[in-house]
Design a protein around this motif. Sequence first.
Motif, mmCIF file in Angstrom:
data_model
loop_
_atom_site.group_PDB
_atom_site.id
_atom_site.type_symbol
_atom_site.label_atom_id
_atom_site.label_comp_id
_atom_site.label_asym_id
_atom_site.label_seq_id
_atom_site.Cartn_x
_atom_site.Cartn_y
_atom_site.Cartn_z
ATOM 1 N N ARG A 199 0.749 -1.122 0.050
ATOM 2 C CA ARG A 199 -0.135 -0.015 -0.052
ATOM 3 C C ARG A 199 0.770 1.202 -0.045
ATOM 4 N NH1 ARG A 199 -4.781 -1.671 4.182
ATOM 5 N NH2 ARG A 199 -5.396 -3.842 3.391
ATOM 6 N N ASN A 200 1.865 1.269 -0.776
ATOM 7 C CA ASN A 200 2.838 2.393 -0.914
ATOM 8 C C ASN A 200 2.669 3.251 -2.181
ATOM 9 O OD1 ASN A 200 3.774 0.914 -2.989
ATOM 10 N ND2 ASN A 200 6.043 0.913 -2.092
ATOM 11 N N GLY A 201 1.251 2.665 -3.003
ATOM 12 C CA GLY A 201 1.246 3.228 -4.102
ATOM 13 C C GLY A 201 1.916 3.235 -5.529
ATOM 14 N N ILE A 202 2.709 2.125 -5.133
ATOM 15 C CA ILE A 202 3.419 1.850 -6.208
ATOM 16 C C ILE A 202 3.381 0.228 -6.537
ATOM 17 C CG2 ILE A 202 6.121 1.298 -7.070
ATOM 18 C CD1 ILE A 202 6.658 3.660 -5.044
ATOM 19 N N PRO A 203 3.064 -0.193 -8.007
ATOM 20 C CA PRO A 203 3.007 -1.521 -8.251
ATOM 21 C C PRO A 203 4.173 -2.296 -7.428
ATOM 22 C CG PRO A 203 2.788 -0.254 -10.014
ATOM 23 C CD PRO A 203 3.300 0.721 -9.226
ATOM 24 N N ASP A 204 3.783 -3.318 -6.896
ATOM 25 C CA ASP A 204 4.692 -4.459 -6.492
ATOM 26 C C ASP A 204 5.444 -5.216 -7.719
ATOM 27 O OD1 ASP A 204 3.734 -4.042 -4.156
ATOM 28 O OD2 ASP A 204 2.636 -5.738 -4.040
ATOM 29 N N ASP A 205 6.758 -5.279 -7.356
ATOM 30 C CA ASP A 205 7.564 -6.018 -8.485
ATOM 31 C C ASP A 205 6.977 -7.577 -8.371
ATOM 32 O OD1 ASP A 205 10.114 -6.475 -10.085
ATOM 33 O OD2 ASP A 205 10.279 -7.940 -8.512
ATOM 34 N N ASN A 206 6.838 -7.831 -9.624
ATOM 35 C CA ASN A 206 6.201 -9.310 -9.761
ATOM 36 C C ASN A 206 7.282 -10.430 -9.089
ATOM 37 O OD1 ASN A 206 4.143 -8.430 -11.088
ATOM 38 N ND2 ASN A 206 4.651 -9.134 -13.241
ATOM 39 N N VAL A 207 8.435 -10.331 -9.151
ATOM 40 C CA VAL A 207 9.105 -11.483 -8.515
ATOM 41 C C VAL A 207 9.252 -11.274 -7.108
ATOM 42 C CG1 VAL A 207 11.564 -12.090 -8.205
ATOM 43 C CG2 VAL A 207 10.766 -11.592 -10.734
ATOM 44 N N GLN A 208 9.194 -9.923 -6.647
ATOM 45 C CA GLN A 208 9.223 -9.839 -5.152
ATOM 46 C C GLN A 208 7.703 -10.251 -4.754
ATOM 47 O OE1 GLN A 208 11.830 -8.911 -2.817
ATOM 48 N NE2 GLN A 208 10.162 -9.878 -1.667
ATOM 49 N N LEU A 209 6.805 -10.017 -5.343
ATOM 50 C CA LEU A 209 5.236 -10.196 -4.971
ATOM 51 C C LEU A 209 5.127 -11.728 -4.889
ATOM 52 C CD1 LEU A 209 2.530 -9.348 -4.362
ATOM 53 C CD2 LEU A 209 2.025 -9.343 -6.912
ATOM 54 N N ASN A 210 5.740 -12.159 -5.643
ATOM 55 C CA ASN A 210 5.566 -13.900 -5.597
ATOM 56 C C ASN A 210 6.313 -14.485 -4.618
ATOM 57 O OD1 ASN A 210 3.717 -14.041 -7.901
ATOM 58 N ND2 ASN A 210 5.495 -14.496 -9.320
ATOM 59 N N LEU A 211 7.551 -13.823 -4.191
ATOM 60 C CA LEU A 211 8.253 -14.414 -3.136
ATOM 61 C C LEU A 211 7.191 -14.044 -1.615
ATOM 62 C CD1 LEU A 211 11.935 -13.311 -3.978
ATOM 63 C CD2 LEU A 211 10.765 -15.618 -3.881
ATOM 64 N N TRP A 212 6.878 -12.913 -1.682
ATOM 65 C CA TRP A 212 6.286 -12.524 -0.541
ATOM 66 C C TRP A 212 4.974 -13.804 -0.260
ATOM 67 C CZ3 TRP A 212 6.083 -6.748 -1.822
ATOM 68 C CH2 TRP A 212 7.210 -6.087 -1.407
ATOM 69 N N TRP A 213 4.264 -13.765 -1.372
ATOM 70 C CA TRP A 213 3.082 -14.366 -1.231
ATOM 71 C C TRP A 213 3.370 -16.068 -1.044
ATOM 72 C CZ3 TRP A 213 -1.880 -12.963 -1.955
ATOM 73 C CH2 TRP A 213 -2.828 -14.284 -2.177
ATOM 74 N N LYS A 214 4.541 -16.563 -1.591
ATOM 75 C CA LYS A 214 4.667 -17.909 -1.119
ATOM 76 C C LYS A 214 5.228 -17.753 0.406
ATOM 77 C CE LYS A 214 7.591 -21.825 -2.580
ATOM 78 N NZ LYS A 214 7.704 -22.347 -1.094
ATOM 79 N N ALA A 215 5.964 -16.875 0.940
ATOM 80 C CA ALA A 215 6.409 -16.739 2.339
ATOM 81 C C ALA A 215 5.201 -16.904 3.366
ATOM 82 C CB ALA A 215 7.366 -15.829 2.547
ATOM 83 N N ALA A 216 4.181 -16.062 2.898
ATOM 84 C CA ALA A 216 3.135 -16.180 3.925
ATOM 85 C C ALA A 216 2.340 -17.326 3.641
ATOM 86 C CB ALA A 216 2.221 -14.873 3.314
#
Length: 468
Positions: A199-216
């Motif tokens: 929620r920082n107003g900037i699109p999440d980097d796709n690679v980083q977003l997937n890493l976050w998603w998998k971690a949670a």
Amino acid sequence: MNIKINLRAHRIASCLAGLLVPAAQGQGRPGYPKIYNIFLSNDVTSEEIDLLARYDVLALNIDFPYENPTGIAQIRALNPDIQILGYIPINGTNTSHEFRPPETVSYKAWKGMNDGDFWLYRVDGGYASDWPGKLTTNLTPNSPVNAQGEKYWEWFARFVYEVAWEEGNGPWDGIILDDVWDDIAWLNSLIPSPIDSDRNGIPDDNVQLNLWWKAANDSCVTRVRELLGPNVALMGNGGNSHIAELNGTMIENFPRHGPVDQGNPYGYAWRHWTVDGPNAYLVREQQYNPTPNGLMVVHTPWSGTRQAPNPANGFERHKRLCLATALLGDGYFAMDEDWDEHDSLWWDPDYDIYLGAPLGPAYTVQSGGQTLWRRDYEAAMVLINPNNSAVASTTELPGLAGWSAYIGPPPDLVPPGPVTVISAEALSGSSARLLWEAPGDGGSAVSSYVVRYSTSPSTQGPSWVQAT
């Protein structure tokens, strides 16, 4: 005239799967096939509840007991050996659940997500949605915390244990978590604005977003398993890598949604989902946690009604191929109407065929220059031709069209024993009376005899082929 009489026995053989011994329904059917039904409708009649008792494993909507207070007890009375799982998505909920009765699990799930503002937002401030009518939740480490100081994944794991599972006091044998995915960046191509999980107003980097998603996801599934304990069935739906915590997953919409087999006329990705892909059935089956029991499911949809499939358009071929694929491993088979609904009560005659226990793992065989897949059972053979070209029958294998399967008695390659003629009495120039000892054929009776004759003296007798 000298007549030499030749006598040969023929074995009983059949290629009809229907001649196999039927298995009893609703009585903890032994052996294979193993049948699974994911049935998410809460609107059922008493007669339909009886039909639900036919399956080996049944996944029901988590609110099924609320709408049908005696339904699960009725199912268990008819089939004490059935395994019943409660269904709940790991991320998000339908917007209509806001209006469900406050006592329902689905309403409580919506309220907890909404109170914690656990929704996954887009850059434009809107909600992300991975399915029509559904709001996706922020299953990343960037999730906000609720009043109890929990991120979404922590709250959800506790919710499953305390509310859905009722701390072991509910009617379920286990839980199925829908939408257990290893990534989420693919959703960006389907929504009007990119995901902004932090929620920082900037699109999440796709690679980083997937890493976050998998971690949670990893943290959430691990915590659910810890709370449920090791002896409660826990499965997912979709391709995922949570092999230590889950007992299996449902490969939904098999064998599509993947790299299509070269030249396949049906759009199948059979090899990807059966043997080659990272989440392939025969690969993952060996990796998921087998305690308390494996729960791999090969699911395929077909057109039809709530009660029965449409028998046209190649139904038998498609159904047999997908069922046979499930039988290559030790998983379950599921088939219903429209994979986005899951409210069918189908029961196919093939489900009643008793195959017995498998005699070993699946293996490949060569026939007509093609590689086929085979698995042997106590009472049957399963054979799949995953090729575009047909293969002709041989003395050892049945013929199969491309992308079709056989489930039936294995070939009988041992002939009956030789016939011992006890006496032969000429009755006239064109008839004789024979007396012989019936040969053995592995404990079975022979089905017929072939009698041939020759006018040559027995000392100069012709071969069997030359005799008339």
